[in-house]
Design a protein around this motif. Structure first.
Motif, PDB file in Angstrom:
ATOM      1  N   TYR A  69       0.854  -1.258   0.033  1.00  0.00           N
ATOM      2  CA  TYR A  69       0.011   0.203   0.124  1.00  0.00           C
ATOM      3  C   TYR A  69       0.696   1.369   0.045  1.00  0.00           C
ATOM      4  O   TYR A  69       0.282   2.263  -0.391  1.00  0.00           O
TER       5      TYR A  69
ATOM      6  N   THR B  80      -2.821  -7.200  -5.456  1.00  0.00           N
ATOM      7  CA  THR B  80      -2.020  -6.432  -5.958  1.00  0.00           C
ATOM      8  C   THR B  80      -2.503  -5.236  -6.987  1.00  0.00           C
ATOM      9  O   THR B  80      -2.374  -4.136  -7.003  1.00  0.00           O
TER      10      THR B  80
ATOM     11  N   GLU C 287      -5.292  -3.112  -6.031  1.00  0.00           N
ATOM     12  CA  GLU C 287      -4.606  -2.024  -5.223  1.00  0.00           C
ATOM     13  C   GLU C 287      -4.265  -0.925  -6.264  1.00  0.00           C
ATOM     14  O   GLU C 287      -4.392   0.135  -6.355  1.00  0.00           O
TER      15      GLU C 287
ATOM     16  N   GLN D 259      -5.650   2.892  -6.937  1.00  0.00           N
ATOM     17  CA  GLN D 259      -5.031   4.223  -6.858  1.00  0.00           C
ATOM     18  C   GLN D 259      -5.018   5.003  -8.297  1.00  0.00           C
ATOM     19  O   GLN D 259      -5.158   6.188  -8.217  1.00  0.00           O
TER      20      GLN D 259
END
Length: 196
Positions: free
Chosen positions: A108, A159, A162, A166
């Motif tokens: 993160y 992953t 994430e 973003q």
């Protein structure tokens, strides 16, 4: 081609993310490779790099786990690590390897809105030391259980979502990210008729 099909394929191309990729190192199970491909397609990755320098190159992917995702991706297969990462480095500014070590960054904390390649290793050994030397650093997926690893396809999915979160926050899915040349090439490859 129906208007619905045209709009769907064009929308997919408009959401492709040329600054995000995955590199798979010697992943044994073709179903794991295919599951990764399916996730790549889902988050808008077009180019996937597969390095098999310790195992034979895959001749086909697991149909069920990919849902034919490979048909819509640009798959780059290598048997030479140096050539693979030479090519990856030309196109992506940062390379991070999924690896548990004392100096690994929390997933993160990575800025996945920049140009980035994410490396995942095989089911038994993970990313090798040989391949880690090509990366700019290691990252881990935070976990609080006894077993400190996830299946390769699950780790990749966690992953990439994430990265998706973003990039979506920064508006990367709002405007077309691929170049006009890439858009035209993929349109031809996918059989999308040129607008007149």
């Amino acid at each position: 081609m129906t208007p619905e099909r045209y709009n769907r394929l064009t929308s997919v191309l408009n959401h492709r993310q040329p600054d995000l990729t995955v590199v798979l190192e010697n992943v044994f199970d073709p179903h794991n490779v295919s599951a990764v491909m399916r996730t790549c397609d889902a988050v808008g990755i077009q180019d996937v790099y597969i390095l098999n320098n310790r195992i034979p190159p895959h001749r086909k992917w697991g149909y069920r786990s990919s849902s034919t995702a490979a048909k819509w991706l640009s798959i780059h297969q290598f048997t030479d690590a140096e050539k693979c990462f030479e090519e990856v480095r030309k196109r992506y500014k940062k390379i991070y390897a999924s690896h548990l070590s004392t100096d690994s960054a929390d997933m993160y904390s990575l800025d996945m809105t920049e140009s980035i390649a994410l490396v995942f290793g095989n089911e038994t050994f993970g990313v090798s030391d040989e391949i880690r030397k090509y990366s700019d650093g290691d990252f881990i997926i935070p976990q609080v259980g006894i077993i400190k690893s996830l299946n390769i396809s699950v780790a990749c999915a966690v992953t990439l979502y994430e990265a998706f979160r973003q990039k979506k926050e920064k508006g990367h899915y709002t405007n077309r990210m691929v170049s006009e040349e890439t858009f035209r090439q993929l349109s031809d490859d996918w059989g999308i008729p040129r607008s007149t």
